[in-house]
Each structure stands twice: as C-alpha cells, then as structure tokens.
Design a protein around this motif. Structure first.
Motif, PDB file in Angstrom:
ATOM      1  N   GLU A  89       0.825  -1.210   0.000  1.00  0.00           N
ATOM      2  CA  GLU A  89       0.000   0.000   0.000  1.00  0.00           C
ATOM      3  C   GLU A  89       0.861   1.263   0.000  1.00  0.00           C
ATOM      4  O   GLU A  89       0.576   2.226  -0.721  1.00  0.00           O
ATOM      5  CB  GLU A  89      -0.937   0.008   1.205  1.00  0.00           C
ATOM      6  N   ARG A  90       1.913   1.266   0.792  1.00  0.00           N
ATOM      7  CA  ARG A  90       2.786   2.443   0.845  1.00  0.00           C
ATOM      8  C   ARG A  90       3.378   2.745  -0.526  1.00  0.00           C
ATOM      9  O   ARG A  90       3.422   3.901  -0.960  1.00  0.00           O
ATOM     10  CB  ARG A  90       3.893   2.229   1.875  1.00  0.00           C
ATOM     11  N   PHE A  91       3.820   1.689  -1.209  1.00  0.00           N
ATOM     12  CA  PHE A  91       4.384   1.863  -2.553  1.00  0.00           C
ATOM     13  C   PHE A  91       3.377   2.532  -3.478  1.00  0.00           C
ATOM     14  O   PHE A  91       3.697   3.501  -4.168  1.00  0.00           O
ATOM     15  CB  PHE A  91       4.813   0.507  -3.125  1.00  0.00           C
ATOM     16  N   GLU A  94       2.517   6.213  -2.440  1.00  0.00           N
ATOM     17  CA  GLU A  94       3.588   7.136  -2.822  1.00  0.00           C
ATOM     18  C   GLU A  94       3.644   7.335  -4.337  1.00  0.00           C
ATOM     19  O   GLU A  94       3.857   8.454  -4.813  1.00  0.00           O
ATOM     20  CB  GLU A  94       4.932   6.628  -2.304  1.00  0.00           C
ATOM     21  N   SER A  95       3.409   6.277  -5.096  1.00  0.00           N
ATOM     22  CA  SER A  95       3.420   6.392  -6.557  1.00  0.00           C
ATOM     23  C   SER A  95       2.299   7.299  -7.037  1.00  0.00           C
ATOM     24  O   SER A  95       2.505   8.163  -7.904  1.00  0.00           O
ATOM     25  CB  SER A  95       3.275   5.015  -7.205  1.00  0.00           C
ATOM     26  N   LEU A  99       2.483  10.941  -8.934  1.00  0.00           N
ATOM     27  CA  LEU A  99       1.754  11.178 -10.174  1.00  0.00           C
ATOM     28  C   LEU A  99       0.846  12.403 -10.031  1.00  0.00           C
ATOM     29  O   LEU A  99       0.788  13.246 -10.934  1.00  0.00           O
ATOM     30  CB  LEU A  99       0.920   9.945 -10.550  1.00  0.00           C
ATOM     31  N   ASP A 100       0.176  12.514  -8.907  1.00  0.00           N
ATOM     32  CA  ASP A 100      -0.690  13.665  -8.673  1.00  0.00           C
ATOM     33  C   ASP A 100       0.119  14.968  -8.685  1.00  0.00           C
ATOM     34  O   ASP A 100      -0.301  15.961  -9.286  1.00  0.00           O
ATOM     35  CB  ASP A 100      -1.437  13.515  -7.352  1.00  0.00           C
ATOM     36  N   SER A 101       1.270  14.955  -8.051  1.00  0.00           N
ATOM     37  CA  SER A 101       2.129  16.149  -8.040  1.00  0.00           C
ATOM     38  C   SER A 101       2.557  16.517  -9.457  1.00  0.00           C
ATOM     39  O   SER A 101       2.552  17.695  -9.836  1.00  0.00           O
ATOM     40  CB  SER A 101       3.372  15.916  -7.183  1.00  0.00           C
ATOM     41  N   TYR A 102       2.917  15.517 -10.242  1.00  0.00           N
ATOM     42  CA  TYR A 102       3.332  15.748 -11.613  1.00  0.00           C
ATOM     43  C   TYR A 102       2.191  16.362 -12.429  1.00  0.00           C
ATOM     44  O   TYR A 102       2.388  17.333 -13.168  1.00  0.00           O
ATOM     45  CB  TYR A 102       3.805  14.433 -12.242  1.00  0.00           C
ATOM     46  N   VAL A 103       0.998  15.818 -12.293  1.00  0.00           N
ATOM     47  CA  VAL A 103      -0.158  16.332 -13.029  1.00  0.00           C
ATOM     48  C   VAL A 103      -0.461  17.768 -12.605  1.00  0.00           C
ATOM     49  O   VAL A 103      -0.741  18.629 -13.446  1.00  0.00           O
ATOM     50  CB  VAL A 103      -1.388  15.413 -12.831  1.00  0.00           C
ATOM     51  N   GLN A 104      -0.388  18.037 -11.312  1.00  0.00           N
ATOM     52  CA  GLN A 104      -0.631  19.405 -10.827  1.00  0.00           C
ATOM     53  C   GLN A 104       0.413  20.368 -11.373  1.00  0.00           C
ATOM     54  O   GLN A 104       0.083  21.494 -11.761  1.00  0.00           O
ATOM     55  CB  GLN A 104      -0.653  19.438  -9.291  1.00  0.00           C
ATOM     56  N   ASP A 105       1.667  19.945 -11.427  1.00  0.00           N
ATOM     57  CA  ASP A 105       2.729  20.780 -12.002  1.00  0.00           C
ATOM     58  C   ASP A 105       2.460  21.066 -13.480  1.00  0.00           C
ATOM     59  O   ASP A 105       2.652  22.197 -13.949  1.00  0.00           O
ATOM     60  CB  ASP A 105       4.101  20.119 -11.845  1.00  0.00           C
ATOM     61  N   LEU A 106       2.020  20.048 -14.218  1.00  0.00           N
ATOM     62  CA  LEU A 106       1.688  20.241 -15.625  1.00  0.00           C
ATOM     63  C   LEU A 106       0.558  21.251 -15.797  1.00  0.00           C
ATOM     64  O   LEU A 106       0.620  22.122 -16.678  1.00  0.00           O
ATOM     65  CB  LEU A 106       1.280  18.915 -16.270  1.00  0.00           C
ATOM     66  N   LYS A 107      -0.455  21.148 -14.952  1.00  0.00           N
ATOM     67  CA  LYS A 107      -1.586  22.079 -15.034  1.00  0.00           C
ATOM     68  C   LYS A 107      -1.125  23.509 -14.758  1.00  0.00           C
ATOM     69  O   LYS A 107      -1.527  24.432 -15.488  1.00  0.00           O
ATOM     70  CB  LYS A 107      -2.673  21.688 -14.031  1.00  0.00           C
ATOM     71  N   ARG A 108      -0.300  23.680 -13.749  1.00  0.00           N
ATOM     72  CA  ARG A 108       0.198  25.017 -13.423  1.00  0.00           C
ATOM     73  C   ARG A 108       1.032  25.574 -14.572  1.00  0.00           C
ATOM     74  O   ARG A 108       0.907  26.753 -14.935  1.00  0.00           O
ATOM     75  CB  ARG A 108       1.014  24.990 -12.128  1.00  0.00           C
TER      76      ARG A 108
END
Length: 113
Positions: A89-91, A94-95, A99-108
């Motif tokens: 679950e931790r893996f 964290e994955s 991915l969520d951080s990456y998508v948010q960065d792309l949106k910004r």
C-alpha cells in the motif's frame, strides 16, 4: 526447490485462475456446484475438485440444504493475502502521490503559458 502443494495455503490455491473465478462468483452468495460449473464452463467434477482445494485452505465453506450442497466464500481465509498485499500500500500511495504532483505541475505550467 519444489513447489508447495496447491492445498498448502491460500496463495497457492488462488494461483489457479479458475479458483479465483469461483471465489469471485461466491462473493455474491452461495452457489451449488452444478451452477458454478455451468457459469464457468467447466465440468462438475472439475468444479468440485477446485472447491475441495479452496475448502481445504479455508477459503470456501459448504453447507447442506436438503440434498443440495451450497458453497460460500469464507473471506477469513483471505487474511494472509490481504495482509501481504497491504504491505504494498505504501508503494502505491507514494506512486499515486508523485503522479498527482506531476499532473498538478503540468496544469500550473499550462496555465502560466
């Protein structure tokens, strides 16, 4: 190293696809072996053999109703599998967070352009 018998534990028992299919059907409730066999396109003796393995490792229970035997899921037998999978679950968390951080960065980045 020799492989353990399929009846030794839940992990080995569910390694067989048809047994996993049986367990999936039993989630909805009890089934007689003839109906399970028909639903899964297998012979009654074949279904009975799989049910015996599942019963021996504690994943399936059986009860008699008149002349009929009904098979049902005993999910307590899945606990070792649940606990083992839970260790990953931790893996996955964290994955997905990465991915969520990456998508948010792309949106910004797109909003800034």
């Amino acid at each position: 190293m020799a492989r353990a018998a399929t009846t030794s534990d839940a992990f080995n028992a569910i390694a067989e696809l048809q047994r996993r299919d049986i367990l999936a059907l039993l989630r909805a409730g009890e089934w007689p072996v003839t109906d399970l066999a028909q639903e899964l396109g297998m012979s009654v003796p074949g279904a009975s053999k799989h049910l015996r393995v599942l019963r021996e490792v504690g994943l399936v229970r059986v009860r008699g109703v008149g002349k009929q035997r009904l098979y049902g899921l005993d999910a307590r037998g899945l606990r070792p599998i649940h606990e083992w999978v839970g260790g990953f679950e931790r893996f996955w968390t964290e994955s997905f967070d990465r991915l969520d951080s990456y998508v948010q960065d792309l949106k910004r980045t797109r909003q800034e352009d």
